[in-house]
Design a protein around this motif. Structure first.
Motif, PDB file in Angstrom:
ATOM      1  N   VAL A   1       0.834  -1.157  -0.065  1.00  0.00           N
ATOM      2  CA  VAL A   1      -0.072  -0.022  -0.216  1.00  0.00           C
ATOM      3  C   VAL A   1       0.783   1.351   0.038  1.00  0.00           C
ATOM      4  O   VAL A   1       0.680   2.222  -0.592  1.00  0.00           O
ATOM      5  CB  VAL A   1      -1.047  -0.077   1.211  1.00  0.00           C
ATOM      6  N   CYS A   2       1.839   1.166   0.948  1.00  0.00           N
ATOM      7  CA  CYS A   2       2.851   2.403   0.986  1.00  0.00           C
ATOM      8  C   CYS A   2       3.755   2.603  -0.527  1.00  0.00           C
ATOM      9  O   CYS A   2       3.654   3.950  -0.853  1.00  0.00           O
ATOM     10  CB  CYS A   2       4.018   2.125   2.184  1.00  0.00           C
ATOM     11  N   LEU A   3       3.855   1.484  -1.115  1.00  0.00           N
ATOM     12  CA  LEU A   3       4.433   1.655  -2.355  1.00  0.00           C
ATOM     13  C   LEU A   3       3.649   2.188  -3.579  1.00  0.00           C
ATOM     14  O   LEU A   3       3.881   3.289  -4.282  1.00  0.00           O
ATOM     15  CB  LEU A   3       4.835   0.328  -2.846  1.00  0.00           C
ATOM     16  N   LEU A   4       2.403   1.848  -3.338  1.00  0.00           N
ATOM     17  CA  LEU A   4       1.430   2.501  -4.089  1.00  0.00           C
ATOM     18  C   LEU A   4       1.022   3.814  -4.048  1.00  0.00           C
ATOM     19  O   LEU A   4       0.492   4.557  -4.861  1.00  0.00           O
ATOM     20  CB  LEU A   4       0.101   1.576  -4.386  1.00  0.00           C
ATOM     21  N   SER A   5       1.152   4.121  -2.758  1.00  0.00           N
ATOM     22  CA  SER A   5       0.919   5.645  -2.430  1.00  0.00           C
ATOM     23  C   SER A   5       2.055   6.433  -2.983  1.00  0.00           C
ATOM     24  O   SER A   5       1.909   7.862  -2.468  1.00  0.00           O
ATOM     25  CB  SER A   5       0.775   5.737  -0.898  1.00  0.00           C
ATOM     26  N   PHE A   6       3.046   6.263  -3.396  1.00  0.00           N
ATOM     27  CA  PHE A   6       4.183   7.201  -3.825  1.00  0.00           C
ATOM     28  C   PHE A   6       3.660   8.265  -4.685  1.00  0.00           C
ATOM     29  O   PHE A   6       4.291   9.684  -4.482  1.00  0.00           O
ATOM     30  CB  PHE A   6       5.286   6.529  -4.956  1.00  0.00           C
ATOM     31  N   PRO A   7       2.514   8.321  -5.589  1.00  0.00           N
ATOM     32  CA  PRO A   7       2.234   9.597  -6.343  1.00  0.00           C
ATOM     33  C   PRO A   7       1.666  10.680  -5.300  1.00  0.00           C
ATOM     34  O   PRO A   7       1.657  11.825  -5.705  1.00  0.00           O
ATOM     35  CB  PRO A   7       1.072   8.908  -7.294  1.00  0.00           C
ATOM     36  N   LEU A   8       0.867  10.025  -4.124  1.00  0.00           N
ATOM     37  CA  LEU A   8       0.383  11.069  -3.346  1.00  0.00           C
ATOM     38  C   LEU A   8       1.541  11.616  -2.491  1.00  0.00           C
ATOM     39  O   LEU A   8       1.318  12.990  -2.364  1.00  0.00           O
ATOM     40  CB  LEU A   8      -0.432  10.178  -2.294  1.00  0.00           C
ATOM     41  N   TRP A   9       2.713  11.060  -2.051  1.00  0.00           N
ATOM     42  CA  TRP A   9       3.846  11.734  -1.565  1.00  0.00           C
ATOM     43  C   TRP A   9       4.324  12.875  -2.540  1.00  0.00           C
ATOM     44  O   TRP A   9       4.625  14.167  -2.220  1.00  0.00           O
ATOM     45  CB  TRP A   9       4.782  10.741  -1.155  1.00  0.00           C
ATOM     46  N   LYS A  10       4.451  12.458  -3.721  1.00  0.00           N
ATOM     47  CA  LYS A  10       5.166  13.443  -4.805  1.00  0.00           C
ATOM     48  C   LYS A  10       3.948  14.427  -5.041  1.00  0.00           C
ATOM     49  O   LYS A  10       4.521  15.607  -5.262  1.00  0.00           O
ATOM     50  CB  LYS A  10       5.437  12.403  -6.035  1.00  0.00           C
ATOM     51  N   LYS A  11       2.842  14.174  -5.193  1.00  0.00           N
ATOM     52  CA  LYS A  11       1.988  15.370  -5.209  1.00  0.00           C
ATOM     53  C   LYS A  11       1.864  16.345  -4.200  1.00  0.00           C
ATOM     54  O   LYS A  11       1.773  17.366  -4.416  1.00  0.00           O
ATOM     55  CB  LYS A  11       0.556  14.567  -5.532  1.00  0.00           C
TER      56      LYS A  11
END
Length: 389
Positions: free
Chosen positions: A170-180
């Protein structure tokens, strides 16, 4: 997007709490399988804590180089490796090979997430964050209990590793959220200071000692509450005393839940003052020389409620007190101080209570509570006003 990212951060903090209760809940069976004394659990626990301290101290460097979201995934991966290693351990000595990833996986992610939330979210969010750590710490004993009833203790570690792997995905898939979120934030970790520079900032060292003092009292409660009822109160069964070990955890969780709703209005400093005042009142109830165990039981709950907001509030104040570019280093130092206090001071109390009796426990707790607030108040007077930038 912000709410979704916050949900991921909460999930990551659940993963941080998951491994912490496995050793204690599985050790009675593990020690029989390994053929070692019960006290040998302490060596494993201290080794994990030692690696966690190292991880917390190097966290500022890692945050500068790899960013928080990468540290979260790498740290969870290390924890998975440690858990899987424990599950395959066929001897006591093998455990010490896997305490390395087990401990390293905790310190950096703890520091990184606390720093991230302190810089980007409110005090309320910080208190909720630490509630979710408690959720993880409360789930893992049930996982181990299920494993012991259905299979063996090894499966408890393995099943927890599977859950951790799912959280890591889940944390891997959330990378776009962190970058945004990074695109809409002016926060840049590349110019953050190191450990040595952070130690030179006025007010940092007394804050670290205060944090050490707070965690010393908290961890002593975690380890010795049940023993206190057995040794200081007459006519109480060992089963009931064991159940009373959860009083401090329940109070702690409730205190943080209350704080999450009022912290934005009261502010971190006032919340700490109120919390420690409540904590000291709780220790006074424990100290009352009464035959009934009920006042002491209520006292431990109140002590936990008072403790609740202290840890999150000290962490959340770091960017405001010492500057945003210094917060990663300061929080890393705070985490190291926390682990030192929680590792060694319950052992010191064990030696004291052997000599003086376990009835001194409320005095021990009150001492560290008063030491913590005294040092924090001293630190507030030394903090330069310009460090909030």
């Amino acid at each position: 997007m912000t709410a979704l990212l916050l949900a991921v951060i909460y999930l990551a903090f659940i993963s941080l709490g998951l491994p912490d209760s496995l050793l204690g809940s599985g050790w009675p069976t593990m020690q029989n399988d390994f053929g070692v004394p019960s006290s040998y659990a302490g060596y494993v626990s201290m080794s994990i804590s030692f690696m966690t301290i190292i991880s917390a101290l190097i966290a500022p460097v890692l945050i500068r180089r790899f960013k928080t979201h990468n540290i979260v995934v790498i740290s969870i991966l290390l924890t998975v490796l440690g858990l899987m290693g424990f599950s395959f351990a066929s001897s006591y000595a093998m455990l010490f090979l896997f305490v390395i990833p087990y401990g390293l996986g905790a310190g950096s992610v703890d520091s990184a997430l606390n720093n991230y939330v302190a810089k980007h979210y409110s005090s309320s969010v910080m208190n909720f964050l630490h509630c979710f750590y408690g959720v993880g710490a409360m789930i893992s004993p049930y996982i181990m209990s299920l494993a012991l009833s259905r299979a063996r203790w090894n499966e408890g570690y393995r099943w927890t590793a599977y859950i951790q792997s799912g959280i890591m995905l889940v944390c891997l898939l959330s990378f776009p959220l962190w970058k945004k979120n990074a695109e809409t934030s002016d926060d840049d970790e590349s110019d953050s200071t190191g450990i040595i520079s952070a130690l030179k900032i006025r007010g940092v060292i007394p804050t670290l000692i205060a944090f050490y003092a707070y965690c010393s009292g908290e961890a002593t409660c975690f380890l010795w509450t049940s023993s206190y009822f057995v040794g200081a109160k007459q006519g109480i069964s060992t089963e009931l005393a064991a159940a009373f070990g959860s009083l401090i955890f329940g109070g702690l969780m409730f205190g943080r839940l209350i704080s999450a709703f009022v912290s934005n209005k009261l502010g971190d400093r006032l919340l700490i003052r109120i919390g420690i005042a409540v904590e000291v009142f709780g220790t006074l109830l424990i100290f009352l020389p009464l035959k009934s165990y009920i006042p002491a039981a209520v006292g431990f709950v109140i002590t936990g409620i008072g403790m609740g907001p202290v840890y999150p509030a000290i962490q959340h104040m770091a960017p405001e007190n010492f500057g945003r570019k210094n917060s990663a280093a300061v929080i890393g130092l705070q985490m190291a101080s926390a682990y030192i206090g929680s590792t060694f001071m319950p052992m010191v109390f064990g030696l004291l209570q052997q000599a003086l009796g376990i009835a001194i426990m409320p005095i021990y707790l009150a001492f560290f509570a008063l030491l913590s607030i005294s040092l924090l108040e001293f630190a507030y007077k030394r903090i330069p006003s310009h460090t909030t930038v």
